[in-house]
Write a protein that holds these residues in place. Structure first.
Motif, PDB file in Angstrom:
ATOM      1  N   ARG A 145      -7.211  10.721 -14.599  1.00  0.00           N
ATOM      2  CA  ARG A 145      -5.990  10.288 -13.929  1.00  0.00           C
ATOM      3  C   ARG A 145      -6.165  10.618 -12.457  1.00  0.00           C
ATOM      4  N   SER A 146      -5.802   9.683 -11.594  1.00  0.00           N
ATOM      5  CA  SER A 146      -5.995   9.919 -10.176  1.00  0.00           C
ATOM      6  C   SER A 146      -4.954   9.164  -9.365  1.00  0.00           C
ATOM      7  N   THR A 147      -4.644   9.722  -8.230  1.00  0.00           N
ATOM      8  CA  THR A 147      -3.779   9.052  -7.260  1.00  0.00           C
ATOM      9  C   THR A 147      -4.149   9.532  -5.868  1.00  0.00           C
ATOM     10  N   LYS A 148      -3.797   8.730  -4.881  1.00  0.00           N
ATOM     11  CA  LYS A 148      -4.066   9.072  -3.489  1.00  0.00           C
ATOM     12  C   LYS A 148      -2.745   9.036  -2.751  1.00  0.00           C
ATOM     13  N   GLU A 151       0.824  -1.206   0.000  1.00  0.00           N
ATOM     14  CA  GLU A 151       0.000   0.000   0.000  1.00  0.00           C
ATOM     15  C   GLU A 151       0.863   1.263   0.000  1.00  0.00           C
ATOM     16  N   GLY A 152       1.923   1.251   0.801  1.00  0.00           N
ATOM     17  CA  GLY A 152       2.826   2.398   0.831  1.00  0.00           C
ATOM     18  C   GLY A 152       3.529   2.621  -0.496  1.00  0.00           C
ATOM     19  N   MET A 153       3.947   1.546  -1.124  1.00  0.00           N
ATOM     20  CA  MET A 153       4.616   1.662  -2.421  1.00  0.00           C
ATOM     21  C   MET A 153       3.673   2.184  -3.496  1.00  0.00           C
ATOM     22  N   ARG A 154       2.410   1.746  -3.457  1.00  0.00           N
ATOM     23  CA  ARG A 154       1.429   2.250  -4.424  1.00  0.00           C
ATOM     24  C   ARG A 154       1.317   3.766  -4.321  1.00  0.00           C
ATOM     25  N   GLU A 155       1.285   4.261  -3.099  1.00  0.00           N
ATOM     26  CA  GLU A 155       1.172   5.704  -2.917  1.00  0.00           C
ATOM     27  C   GLU A 155       2.448   6.417  -3.340  1.00  0.00           C
ATOM     28  N   LEU A 156       3.608   5.871  -2.965  1.00  0.00           N
ATOM     29  CA  LEU A 156       4.864   6.512  -3.343  1.00  0.00           C
ATOM     30  C   LEU A 156       5.052   6.544  -4.856  1.00  0.00           C
ATOM     31  N   LEU A 157       4.586   5.513  -5.532  1.00  0.00           N
ATOM     32  CA  LEU A 157       4.721   5.450  -6.990  1.00  0.00           C
ATOM     33  C   LEU A 157       3.572   6.138  -7.704  1.00  0.00           C
ATOM     34  N   GLU A 158       2.704   6.787  -6.936  1.00  0.00           N
ATOM     35  CA  GLU A 158       1.548   7.505  -7.462  1.00  0.00           C
ATOM     36  C   GLU A 158       0.684   6.617  -8.341  1.00  0.00           C
ATOM     37  N   ALA A 159       0.435   5.407  -7.888  1.00  0.00           N
ATOM     38  CA  ALA A 159      -0.433   4.478  -8.609  1.00  0.00           C
ATOM     39  C   ALA A 159      -1.889   4.922  -8.454  1.00  0.00           C
ATOM     40  N   ALA A 160      -2.737   4.331  -9.249  1.00  0.00           N
ATOM     41  CA  ALA A 160      -4.167   4.631  -9.153  1.00  0.00           C
ATOM     42  C   ALA A 160      -4.668   4.233  -7.769  1.00  0.00           C
ATOM     43  N   PRO A 161      -5.663   4.942  -7.271  1.00  0.00           N
ATOM     44  CA  PRO A 161      -6.232   4.577  -5.964  1.00  0.00           C
ATOM     45  C   PRO A 161      -6.814   3.170  -6.002  1.00  0.00           C
ATOM     46  N   PRO A 162      -7.108   2.601  -4.841  1.00  0.00           N
ATOM     47  CA  PRO A 162      -7.743   1.283  -4.820  1.00  0.00           C
ATOM     48  C   PRO A 162      -9.037   1.275  -5.643  1.00  0.00           C
ATOM     49  N   ALA A 163      -9.390   0.110  -6.175  1.00  0.00           N
ATOM     50  CA  ALA A 163     -10.529  -0.013  -7.097  1.00  0.00           C
ATOM     51  C   ALA A 163     -11.829   0.585  -6.557  1.00  0.00           C
ATOM     52  N   PRO A 164     -12.223   0.347  -5.290  1.00  0.00           N
ATOM     53  CA  PRO A 164     -13.485   0.938  -4.819  1.00  0.00           C
ATOM     54  C   PRO A 164     -13.466   2.472  -4.852  1.00  0.00           C
ATOM     55  N   LEU A 165     -12.326   3.071  -4.495  1.00  0.00           N
ATOM     56  CA  LEU A 165     -12.210   4.527  -4.522  1.00  0.00           C
ATOM     57  C   LEU A 165     -12.218   5.027  -5.964  1.00  0.00           C
ATOM     58  N   MET A 166     -11.532   4.332  -6.847  1.00  0.00           N
ATOM     59  CA  MET A 166     -11.507   4.728  -8.260  1.00  0.00           C
ATOM     60  C   MET A 166     -12.898   4.656  -8.865  1.00  0.00           C
ATOM     61  N   HIS A 167     -13.688   3.679  -8.445  1.00  0.00           N
ATOM     62  CA  HIS A 167     -15.069   3.547  -8.919  1.00  0.00           C
ATOM     63  C   HIS A 167     -15.886   4.773  -8.498  1.00  0.00           C
ATOM     64  N   GLN A 168     -15.699   5.239  -7.268  1.00  0.00           N
ATOM     65  CA  GLN A 168     -16.418   6.423  -6.798  1.00  0.00           C
ATOM     66  C   GLN A 168     -15.971   7.668  -7.565  1.00  0.00           C
ATOM     67  N   ILE A 169     -14.672   7.781  -7.818  1.00  0.00           N
ATOM     68  CA  ILE A 169     -14.152   8.922  -8.580  1.00  0.00           C
ATOM     69  C   ILE A 169     -14.765   8.933  -9.980  1.00  0.00           C
ATOM     70  N   ASN A 170     -14.747   7.768 -10.644  1.00  0.00           N
ATOM     71  CA  ASN A 170     -15.323   7.680 -11.988  1.00  0.00           C
ATOM     72  C   ASN A 170     -16.794   8.085 -11.992  1.00  0.00           C
ATOM     73  N   GLY A 171     -17.541   7.658 -10.967  1.00  0.00           N
ATOM     74  CA  GLY A 171     -18.962   7.996 -10.882  1.00  0.00           C
ATOM     75  C   GLY A 171     -19.194   9.494 -10.778  1.00  0.00           C
ATOM     76  N   VAL A 172     -18.407  10.162  -9.929  1.00  0.00           N
ATOM     77  CA  VAL A 172     -18.561  11.614  -9.750  1.00  0.00           C
ATOM     78  C   VAL A 172     -18.164  12.352 -11.030  1.00  0.00           C
ATOM     79  N   VAL A 173     -17.071  11.945 -11.645  1.00  0.00           N
ATOM     80  CA  VAL A 173     -16.612  12.625 -12.869  1.00  0.00           C
ATOM     81  C   VAL A 173     -17.604  12.393 -14.013  1.00  0.00           C
ATOM     82  N   GLU A 174     -18.133  11.178 -14.133  1.00  0.00           N
ATOM     83  CA  GLU A 174     -19.126  10.910 -15.179  1.00  0.00           C
ATOM     84  C   GLU A 174     -20.400  11.726 -14.961  1.00  0.00           C
TER      85      GLU A 174
END
Length: 172
Positions: free
Chosen positions: A113-116, A76-99
């Motif tokens: 494009r998103s990162t947490k 989890e720490g490496m995902r954030e340091l590498l600016e990876a996409a947020p976890p799938a449930p959070l990305m789903h919420q982001i996509n819903g709001v943007v759509e």
């Protein structure tokens, strides 16, 4: 302590790390107590040779039990340091709001494009609009506010960026 920290762990990476640490320590304490009981029982029943293997076996079991927790925190720490996409449930919420925002402003589907990073959630929406659509800075601000407000209820500090362009080379 692990029970108390569990509710805070959902909103803070530091609290989550502390929660995992307390949980692992509790697990290890239970294992030591059970192992000690087994060793005493084996010694009492005349099996001291077998009892001498209890401790090394406990160490191996402890390693196998605690390793997935540590790997999860590192991943989890490496995902954030590498600016990876947020976890799938959070990305789903982001996509819903943007759509929903795209529909509201009659915009095409954007490249998102998103990162947490900790408590910050970065969201960028790049919209390819046609030459005849007219949008001004006020419109971009309104789209950005719509995305920020829509994601605000998630409990993160949202940093939204909106780009409107007629040049598809700027989106890739």
């Amino acid at each position: 302590m692990a029970t108390v920290l569990r509710s805070y762990a959902r909103h803070s990476a530091l609290a989550k790390a502390e929660w995992v640490s307390w949980r692992a320590s509790s697990l290890l304490s239970v294992m030591v107590a059970v192992g000690g009981g087994i060793a005493v029982a084996l010694n009492g029943s005349g099996h001291p040779t077998i009892a001498s293997y209890v401790d090394p076996i406990l160490v191996l079991i402890a390693c196998v039990s605690v390793t997935p927790m540590a790997i999860g925190l590192i991943r989890e720490g490496m995902r954030e340091l590498l600016e990876a996409a947020p976890p799938a449930p959070l990305m789903h919420q982001i996509n819903g709001v943007v759509e929903a925002t795209s529909r509201r402003f009659e915009l095409p589907t954007p490249v998102i494009r998103s990162t947490k990073l900790g408590q910050r959630l970065y969201v960028e929406g790049d919209y390819l609009i046609s030459d005849h659509q007219e949008f001004g800075i006020d419109d971009e601000d309104e789209i950005r506010r719509s995305i920020t407000d829509g994601l605000g209820e998630l409990g993160y500090q949202v940093w939204a960026t909106v780009e409107l362009t007629t040049d598809d080379r700027l989106i890739d």
